[in-house]
Write a protein that holds these residues in place. Structure first.
Motif, PDB file in Angstrom:
ATOM      1  N   UNK A 112       0.829  -1.222   0.000  1.00  0.00           N
ATOM      2  CA  UNK A 112       0.000   0.000   0.000  1.00  0.00           C
ATOM      3  C   UNK A 112       0.849   1.253   0.000  1.00  0.00           C
ATOM      4  N   UNK A 113       1.945   1.193   0.739  1.00  0.00           N
ATOM      5  CA  UNK A 113       2.794   2.382   0.871  1.00  0.00           C
ATOM      6  C   UNK A 113       3.579   2.658  -0.406  1.00  0.00           C
ATOM      7  N   UNK A 114       4.013   1.598  -1.109  1.00  0.00           N
ATOM      8  CA  UNK A 114       4.835   1.797  -2.309  1.00  0.00           C
ATOM      9  C   UNK A 114       4.660   0.589  -3.238  1.00  0.00           C
ATOM     10  N   UNK A 115       3.544   0.585  -3.973  1.00  0.00           N
ATOM     11  CA  UNK A 115       3.207  -0.574  -4.809  1.00  0.00           C
ATOM     12  C   UNK A 115       4.268  -0.822  -5.883  1.00  0.00           C
ATOM     13  N   UNK A 116       4.851   0.248  -6.422  1.00  0.00           N
ATOM     14  CA  UNK A 116       5.822   0.068  -7.509  1.00  0.00           C
ATOM     15  C   UNK A 116       6.989  -0.816  -7.072  1.00  0.00           C
ATOM     16  N   UNK A 117       7.404  -0.655  -5.830  1.00  0.00           N
ATOM     17  CA  UNK A 117       8.578  -1.415  -5.376  1.00  0.00           C
ATOM     18  C   UNK A 117       8.209  -2.758  -4.743  1.00  0.00           C
ATOM     19  N   UNK A 118       7.091  -2.801  -4.003  1.00  0.00           N
ATOM     20  CA  UNK A 118       6.795  -4.021  -3.249  1.00  0.00           C
ATOM     21  C   UNK A 118       5.953  -5.027  -4.043  1.00  0.00           C
ATOM     22  N   UNK A 119       5.048  -4.520  -4.900  1.00  0.00           N
ATOM     23  CA  UNK A 119       4.134  -5.442  -5.583  1.00  0.00           C
ATOM     24  C   UNK A 119       4.841  -6.463  -6.483  1.00  0.00           C
ATOM     25  N   UNK A 120       5.890  -6.083  -7.208  1.00  0.00           N
ATOM     26  CA  UNK A 120       6.543  -7.079  -8.070  1.00  0.00           C
ATOM     27  C   UNK A 120       7.277  -8.192  -7.301  1.00  0.00           C
ATOM     28  N   UNK A 121       7.484  -8.006  -6.003  1.00  0.00           N
ATOM     29  CA  UNK A 121       8.271  -8.998  -5.233  1.00  0.00           C
ATOM     30  C   UNK A 121       7.339 -10.096  -4.711  1.00  0.00           C
ATOM     31  N   UNK A 122       7.748 -11.350  -4.847  1.00  0.00           N
ATOM     32  CA  UNK A 122       7.023 -12.458  -4.216  1.00  0.00           C
ATOM     33  C   UNK A 122       7.691 -12.644  -2.850  1.00  0.00           C
ATOM     34  N   UNK A 123       7.055 -12.163  -1.759  1.00  0.00           N
ATOM     35  CA  UNK A 123       7.803 -12.009  -0.503  1.00  0.00           C
ATOM     36  C   UNK A 123       8.260 -13.324   0.128  1.00  0.00           C
ATOM     37  N   UNK A 124       7.443 -14.385   0.012  1.00  0.00           N
ATOM     38  CA  UNK A 124       7.869 -15.646   0.659  1.00  0.00           C
ATOM     39  C   UNK A 124       9.102 -16.220  -0.044  1.00  0.00           C
ATOM     40  N   UNK A 125       9.018 -16.237  -1.366  1.00  0.00           N
ATOM     41  CA  UNK A 125      10.147 -16.756  -2.144  1.00  0.00           C
ATOM     42  C   UNK A 125      11.404 -15.901  -1.910  1.00  0.00           C
ATOM     43  N   UNK A 126      11.232 -14.577  -1.961  1.00  0.00           N
ATOM     44  CA  UNK A 126      12.377 -13.668  -1.849  1.00  0.00           C
ATOM     45  C   UNK A 126      13.001 -13.756  -0.450  1.00  0.00           C
ATOM     46  N   UNK A 127      12.161 -13.782   0.582  1.00  0.00           N
ATOM     47  CA  UNK A 127      12.732 -13.846   1.938  1.00  0.00           C
ATOM     48  C   UNK A 127      13.510 -15.152   2.127  1.00  0.00           C
ATOM     49  N   UNK A 128      12.916 -16.262   1.676  1.00  0.00           N
ATOM     50  CA  UNK A 128      13.585 -17.563   1.830  1.00  0.00           C
ATOM     51  C   UNK A 128      14.904 -17.594   1.058  1.00  0.00           C
ATOM     52  N   UNK A 129      14.923 -16.992  -0.129  1.00  0.00           N
ATOM     53  CA  UNK A 129      16.116 -17.087  -0.976  1.00  0.00           C
ATOM     54  C   UNK A 129      17.212 -16.115  -0.556  1.00  0.00           C
ATOM     55  N   UNK A 130      16.830 -14.954   0.015  1.00  0.00           N
ATOM     56  CA  UNK A 130      17.836 -13.898   0.211  1.00  0.00           C
ATOM     57  C   UNK A 130      18.321 -13.733   1.658  1.00  0.00           C
ATOM     58  N   UNK A 131      17.691 -14.444   2.589  1.00  0.00           N
ATOM     59  CA  UNK A 131      17.959 -14.144   4.006  1.00  0.00           C
ATOM     60  C   UNK A 131      18.788 -15.228   4.687  1.00  0.00           C
ATOM     61  N   UNK A 132      19.741 -14.788   5.508  1.00  0.00           N
ATOM     62  CA  UNK A 132      20.480 -15.722   6.373  1.00  0.00           C
ATOM     63  C   UNK A 132      20.328 -15.257   7.815  1.00  0.00           C
TER      64      UNK A 132
END
Ligand SMILES: C[S@@+](CC[C@H](N)C(=O)[O-])C[C@H]1O[C@@H](n2cnc3c(N)ncnc32)[C@H](O)[C@@H]1O
Length: 250
Positions: A112-132
């Motif tokens: 809601x705050x910034x659809x251009x940046x957040x909407x294209x991201x698939x958050x579950x996939x991205x968090x699992x792949x990018x986080x340690x």
């Protein structure tokens, strides 16, 4: 002798972090999206809007709060969560693989705050792949390592000693490269907090103390009071403080 014992029990090293009840803290703080957290999320999303992408990010003292890491996702190819408590480390390692539906409203607030940046991201996939997740201490972070950072309700909520609050805040900012943006949140005027049967200490800080402590290590700092309204999370504090700014490399 008595004075020495009292002083020791207030310090970060003396707290039973490994017994931190992750489930209790999660249920108490993040079962639902509160208005004050929503306001912080919107401000942080707007602040990080200019941060670009492909950065290496850090969230320190993550506990069982995923929204600081979620807020950094569009900016980051990699995010390191540094947490001292073994129980919280175990919770984080499980949760980042496939986060629970209770985090969807938090992600929705970012979209809601910034659809251009957040909407294209698939958050579950991205968090699992990018986080340690690393077990470690804020006081031992390397200097000038990360390119964007968050620290939520940590420096003032891990000790009752003002010098440790200052050192923790500055260790966090010094772990960032010069020019790196950061967002840090603090409980305002906190007298400590309960996590199930354990009491944890706090330093009662206000906006002035947060600004003073950031001054030597950051520039373009904005410190904002976020009121908690008629429904505070716990007794003994009167709002939240959000600080944003850029590390100065000193
Ligand atoms: C009040 S909780 C905040 C958790 C979470 N960031 C949030 O927004 O709800 C403080 C967290 O700091 C962690 N912590 C305590 N001492 C620490 C240290 N020296 N270094 C890093 N984390 C620490 C605790 O285990 C706990 O998860």
């Amino acid at each position: 002798m008595r004075l020495m014992i009292d002083l020791a029990t207030n310090r970060n090293d003396s707290q039973p972090w490994d017994d931190f009840d992750s489930r209790w803290y999660l249920a108490h703080n993040y079962e639902n999206l509160r208005l004050d957290d929503r306001e912080i999320i919107e401000r942080v999303a707007n602040f990080f809007a200019a941060s670009g992408e492909q950065r290496c990010g850090i969230d320190v003292g993550s506990g069982t709060n995923l929204y600081p890491a979620l807020a950094m996702l569009p900016s980051c190819r990699q995010i390191t969560l540094v947490e001292r408590s073994r129980s919280n480390v175990a919770w984080l390692m499980r949760e980042i693989r496939q986060f629970a539906p209770s985090w969807d409203p938090f992600w929705g607030a970012l979209v809601n705050a910034d659809a251009d940046r957040y909407k294209p991201v698939e958050p579950r996939e991205a968090l699992a792949a990018r986080t340690e997740v690393l077990c470690g201490s804020i006081f031992e972070l390397p200097r000038c390592e990360w390119e964007i950072g968050t620290m939520f309700f940590v420096a003032e909520s891990i000790t009752a000693e003002a010098d440790e609050f200052e050192r923790a805040t500055q260790c966090f900012v010094r772990s960032l490269k010069p020019g790196a943006p950061f967002a840090a949140a603090f409980m305002r005027h906190s007298v400590g907090y309960q996590v199930n049967r354990l009491h944890f200490p706090a330093v009662a800080v206000d906006e002035g103390q947060v600004g003073e402590c950031l001054d030597p290590v950051a520039y373009d700092v904005t410190v904002t009071m976020i009121p908690s309204g008629a429904n505070p999370l716990r007794d003994g504090y009167d709002g939240m403080i959000l600080a944003t700014g850029y590390a100065n490399g000193k």
